[in-house]
Write a protein that holds these residues in place. Sequence first.
Motif, PDB file in Angstrom:
ATOM      1  N   LEU A 129       0.830  -1.208   0.000  1.00 26.99           N
ATOM      2  CA  LEU A 129       0.000   0.000   0.000  1.00 26.99           C
ATOM      3  C   LEU A 129       0.861   1.253   0.000  1.00 26.99           C
ATOM      4  CD1 LEU A 129      -2.605  -1.023   2.740  1.00 26.99           C
ATOM      5  CD2 LEU A 129      -2.831  -1.241   0.262  1.00 26.99           C
ATOM      6  N   SER A 130       0.270   2.347  -0.441  1.00 24.16           N
ATOM      7  CA  SER A 130       0.963   3.632  -0.331  1.00 24.16           C
ATOM      8  C   SER A 130       1.030   4.006   1.145  1.00 24.16           C
ATOM      9  CB  SER A 130       0.204   4.711  -1.110  1.00 24.16           C
ATOM     10  OG  SER A 130      -1.024   5.003  -0.466  1.00 24.16           O
ATOM     11  N   ALA A 131       1.884   4.961   1.470  1.00 17.58           N
ATOM     12  CA  ALA A 131       2.036   5.382   2.869  1.00 17.58           C
ATOM     13  C   ALA A 131       0.712   5.877   3.437  1.00 17.58           C
ATOM     14  CB  ALA A 131       3.100   6.466   2.979  1.00 17.58           C
ATOM     15  N   ARG A 132      -0.033   6.658   2.676  1.00 20.02           N
ATOM     16  CA  ARG A 132      -1.324   7.177   3.149  1.00 20.02           C
ATOM     17  C   ARG A 132      -2.311   6.038   3.373  1.00 20.02           C
ATOM     18  NH1 ARG A 132      -4.773  11.788   0.108  1.00 20.02           N
ATOM     19  NH2 ARG A 132      -4.621  13.057   1.950  1.00 20.02           N
ATOM     20  N   GLN A 133      -2.390   5.114   2.422  1.00 14.69           N
ATOM     21  CA  GLN A 133      -3.301   3.981   2.572  1.00 14.69           C
ATOM     22  C   GLN A 133      -2.931   3.147   3.792  1.00 14.69           C
ATOM     23  OE1 GLN A 133      -2.838   2.135  -1.284  1.00 14.69           O
ATOM     24  NE2 GLN A 133      -4.758   3.003  -2.036  1.00 14.69           N
ATOM     25  N   ARG A 134      -1.652   2.922   3.990  1.00 14.25           N
ATOM     26  CA  ARG A 134      -1.189   2.124   5.128  1.00 14.25           C
ATOM     27  C   ARG A 134      -1.567   2.798   6.443  1.00 14.25           C
ATOM     28  NH1 ARG A 134       3.325   0.747   3.107  1.00 14.25           N
ATOM     29  NH2 ARG A 134       4.486   2.598   3.687  1.00 14.25           N
ATOM     30  N   ARG A 135      -1.357   4.122   6.530  1.00 15.56           N
ATOM     31  CA  ARG A 135      -1.715   4.841   7.763  1.00 15.56           C
ATOM     32  C   ARG A 135      -3.205   4.725   8.038  1.00 15.56           C
ATOM     33  NH1 ARG A 135       1.581   8.838   5.498  1.00 15.56           N
ATOM     34  NH2 ARG A 135      -0.246  10.098   5.020  1.00 15.56           N
ATOM     35  N   VAL A 136      -4.032   4.909   7.021  1.00 15.01           N
ATOM     36  CA  VAL A 136      -5.480   4.845   7.209  1.00 15.01           C
ATOM     37  C   VAL A 136      -5.903   3.438   7.630  1.00 15.01           C
ATOM     38  CG1 VAL A 136      -7.708   4.957   6.012  1.00 15.01           C
ATOM     39  CG2 VAL A 136      -6.037   6.784   5.712  1.00 15.01           C
ATOM     40  N   VAL A 137      -5.391   2.412   6.959  1.00 11.41           N
ATOM     41  CA  VAL A 137      -5.767   1.032   7.297  1.00 11.41           C
ATOM     42  C   VAL A 137      -5.317   0.669   8.706  1.00 11.41           C
ATOM     43  CG1 VAL A 137      -5.330  -1.398   6.745  1.00 11.41           C
ATOM     44  CG2 VAL A 137      -5.919   0.193   4.934  1.00 11.41           C
ATOM     45  N   THR A 160     -12.007  11.591   2.654  1.00  7.40           N
ATOM     46  CA  THR A 160     -10.686  11.106   2.242  1.00  7.40           C
ATOM     47  C   THR A 160     -10.360   9.800   2.941  1.00  7.40           C
ATOM     48  OG1 THR A 160      -9.921  13.351   1.813  1.00  7.40           O
ATOM     49  CG2 THR A 160      -8.228  11.673   2.167  1.00  7.40           C
ATOM     50  N   VAL A 161     -10.684   9.717   4.220  1.00  8.65           N
ATOM     51  CA  VAL A 161     -10.448   8.480   4.963  1.00  8.65           C
ATOM     52  C   VAL A 161     -11.257   7.348   4.352  1.00  8.65           C
ATOM     53  CG1 VAL A 161     -10.782   7.317   7.179  1.00  8.65           C
ATOM     54  CG2 VAL A 161      -9.842   9.619   7.118  1.00  8.65           C
ATOM     55  N   LYS A 162     -12.525   7.601   4.042  1.00 11.58           N
ATOM     56  CA  LYS A 162     -13.393   6.557   3.474  1.00 11.58           C
ATOM     57  C   LYS A 162     -12.878   6.075   2.120  1.00 11.58           C
ATOM     58  CE  LYS A 162     -17.724   7.978   5.654  1.00 11.58           C
ATOM     59  NZ  LYS A 162     -19.090   8.460   5.392  1.00 11.58           N
ATOM     60  N   SER A 163     -12.560   7.009   1.234  1.00  4.57           N
ATOM     61  CA  SER A 163     -12.122   6.603  -0.104  1.00  4.57           C
ATOM     62  C   SER A 163     -10.750   5.925  -0.059  1.00  4.57           C
ATOM     63  CB  SER A 163     -12.101   7.801  -1.058  1.00  4.57           C
ATOM     64  OG  SER A 163     -11.165   8.773  -0.629  1.00  4.57           O
ATOM     65  N   THR A 164      -9.853   6.441   0.775  1.00  7.33           N
ATOM     66  CA  THR A 164      -8.525   5.831   0.895  1.00  7.33           C
ATOM     67  C   THR A 164      -8.624   4.429   1.468  1.00  7.33           C
ATOM     68  OG1 THR A 164      -7.534   8.015   1.202  1.00  7.33           O
ATOM     69  CG2 THR A 164      -6.226   6.118   1.888  1.00  7.33           C
ATOM     70  N   ALA A 165      -9.450   4.262   2.500  1.00 10.75           N
ATOM     71  CA  ALA A 165      -9.635   2.938   3.106  1.00 10.75           C
ATOM     72  C   ALA A 165     -10.261   1.972   2.106  1.00 10.75           C
ATOM     73  CB  ALA A 165     -10.505   3.041   4.358  1.00 10.75           C
ATOM     74  N   SER A 166     -11.218   2.436   1.346  1.00  4.67           N
ATOM     75  CA  SER A 166     -11.873   1.576   0.364  1.00  4.67           C
ATOM     76  C   SER A 166     -10.874   1.068  -0.682  1.00  4.67           C
ATOM     77  CB  SER A 166     -13.001   2.346  -0.324  1.00  4.67           C
ATOM     78  OG  SER A 166     -13.584   1.569  -1.337  1.00  4.67           O
ATOM     79  N   ARG A 167     -10.075   1.976  -1.223  1.00  3.75           N
ATOM     80  CA  ARG A 167      -9.074   1.581  -2.221  1.00  3.75           C
ATOM     81  C   ARG A 167      -8.026   0.657  -1.615  1.00  3.75           C
ATOM     82  NH1 ARG A 167      -9.162   7.296  -3.337  1.00  3.75           N
ATOM     83  NH2 ARG A 167     -10.684   7.672  -4.955  1.00  3.75           N
ATOM     84  N   ALA A 168      -7.626   0.948  -0.388  1.00  8.56           N
ATOM     85  CA  ALA A 168      -6.612   0.121   0.276  1.00  8.56           C
ATOM     86  C   ALA A 168      -7.145  -1.285   0.540  1.00  8.56           C
ATOM     87  CB  ALA A 168      -6.182   0.774   1.580  1.00  8.56           C
ATOM     88  N   LEU A 169      -8.387  -1.397   0.954  1.00 13.50           N
ATOM     89  CA  LEU A 169      -8.958  -2.714   1.236  1.00 13.50           C
ATOM     90  C   LEU A 169      -9.099  -3.545  -0.034  1.00 13.50           C
ATOM     91  CD1 LEU A 169     -11.582  -1.835   3.986  1.00 13.50           C
ATOM     92  CD2 LEU A 169      -9.360  -2.958   4.267  1.00 13.50           C
ATOM     93  N   VAL A 170      -9.439  -2.892  -1.134  1.00 13.79           N
ATOM     94  CA  VAL A 170      -9.500  -3.605  -2.414  1.00 13.79           C
ATOM     95  C   VAL A 170      -8.116  -4.147  -2.755  1.00 13.79           C
ATOM     96  CG1 VAL A 170      -9.797  -3.289  -4.915  1.00 13.79           C
ATOM     97  CG2 VAL A 170     -11.513  -2.403  -3.337  1.00 13.79           C
ATOM     98  N   ARG A 171      -7.105  -3.318  -2.567  1.00 14.06           N
ATOM     99  CA  ARG A 171      -5.720  -3.738  -2.848  1.00 14.06           C
ATOM    100  C   ARG A 171      -5.308  -4.893  -1.927  1.00 14.06           C
ATOM    101  NH1 ARG A 171      -1.740  -4.918  -5.892  1.00 14.06           N
ATOM    102  NH2 ARG A 171       0.304  -4.408  -5.086  1.00 14.06           N
ATOM    103  N   LEU A 172      -5.637  -4.793  -0.657  1.00 16.52           N
ATOM    104  CA  LEU A 172      -5.288  -5.863   0.285  1.00 16.52           C
ATOM    105  C   LEU A 172      -5.994  -7.168  -0.073  1.00 16.52           C
ATOM    106  CD1 LEU A 172      -5.221  -4.001   3.714  1.00 16.52           C
ATOM    107  CD2 LEU A 172      -3.284  -4.931   2.448  1.00 16.52           C
ATOM    108  N   ARG A 173      -7.256  -7.078  -0.480  1.00 17.96           N
ATOM    109  CA  ARG A 173      -7.970  -8.293  -0.888  1.00 17.96           C
ATOM    110  C   ARG A 173      -7.295  -8.940  -2.088  1.00 17.96           C
ATOM    111  NH1 ARG A 173     -12.674  -4.914   0.025  1.00 17.96           N
ATOM    112  NH2 ARG A 173     -13.533  -5.484   2.050  1.00 17.96           N
ATOM    113  N   ASP A 174      -6.849  -8.113  -3.033  1.00 20.45           N
ATOM    114  CA  ASP A 174      -6.148  -8.654  -4.200  1.00 20.45           C
ATOM    115  C   ASP A 174      -4.848  -9.337  -3.786  1.00 20.45           C
ATOM    116  OD1 ASP A 174      -8.110  -7.705  -5.895  1.00 20.45           O
ATOM    117  OD2 ASP A 174      -6.962  -5.932  -6.538  1.00 20.45           O
ATOM    118  N   VAL A 175      -4.086  -8.673  -2.937  1.00 23.27           N
ATOM    119  CA  VAL A 175      -2.787  -9.205  -2.516  1.00 23.27           C
ATOM    120  C   VAL A 175      -2.950 -10.468  -1.678  1.00 23.27           C
ATOM    121  CG1 VAL A 175      -0.761  -8.716  -1.077  1.00 23.27           C
ATOM    122  CG2 VAL A 175      -1.608  -6.988  -2.658  1.00 23.27           C
ATOM    123  N   LEU A 176      -3.905 -10.445  -0.768  1.00 18.80           N
ATOM    124  CA  LEU A 176      -4.104 -11.580   0.131  1.00 18.80           C
ATOM    125  C   LEU A 176      -4.934 -12.705  -0.489  1.00 18.80           C
ATOM    126  CD1 LEU A 176      -4.771  -9.617   3.439  1.00 18.80           C
ATOM    127  CD2 LEU A 176      -2.695 -10.861   2.807  1.00 18.80           C
TER     128      LEU A 176
END
Length: 187
Positions: A129-137, A160-176
Motif C-alpha cells: 500500500l501507499s504510505a497514506r493507505q497504510r496509515r489509514v488502514v 478522504t479516509v473513506k475513499s482511501t480505506a476503500s481503495r486500500a482494502l481492495v488492494r489488500l484483498r487482491d494481494v491476500l
Amino acid sequence: MPPPRDVVPADEHVDVTSGAGRDVEFAAFAAAAAPALGRTAWLLCGDAHQAEELVQQALVRTYVAWARARAGDPLAYARRVLANQRIDTWRRRRREVLMAPSDVPEPPHDGGAQEQADRDQLVRALATLSARQRRVVVLRHLEGMSEREVAHDLGVSVGTVKSTASRALVRLRDVLGTPDEHEGSAR
C-alpha cells in the motif's frame, strides 16, 4: 516497600503546572501509551527496531508539546506525531531497502505458530500500500479508530479516509487473495 519515585499515590495532589508534576503526568501517560504506540509504529514500518525508535521520537516530541497535547487527547496527538515522524524519517533518510513483496524471504518452516505466519502475511500485504493507505488502514482497522478519529489524527476529511480505506482494502484483498464480499452476487 515504598512506591517508585515516579509514581504518585492516588491521594497525593500533583501540580501539573510545575516541572515535576508535568514530568510525573507525562511519565504515566508514556507508560500507558507506549504499547499501543509501539504496535502502531510496527505496523507502519514493519521493523521492530525502527518501531522502537519511532515511538521514542514520538514520545519526545509529545513531551515537548505536552501542554498542547494534554489539552486534547494525548494519545491521538502522539499517534499523529508518530505517523508524521514515519513520513519525515522516510523522506529524510531514504535509506530503506525497498523490496517487492514477492522478494521478501519466506519465514523458516520450523513449526512456528500460525499467528506469526498471519502477521508476516499482513506486513507483506501492508507493504504493497501507499504510505497514506497504510496509515489509514492501520489506524482505522488495526487500531479500531472511527473514520472521524482517523480523519482528525491525520488532518484530512472523513471522505478522504473513506475513499482511501476503500481503495486500500481492495488492494489488500487482491494481494491476500481474499474474495470480495460482493463477488458472486449479481450486481
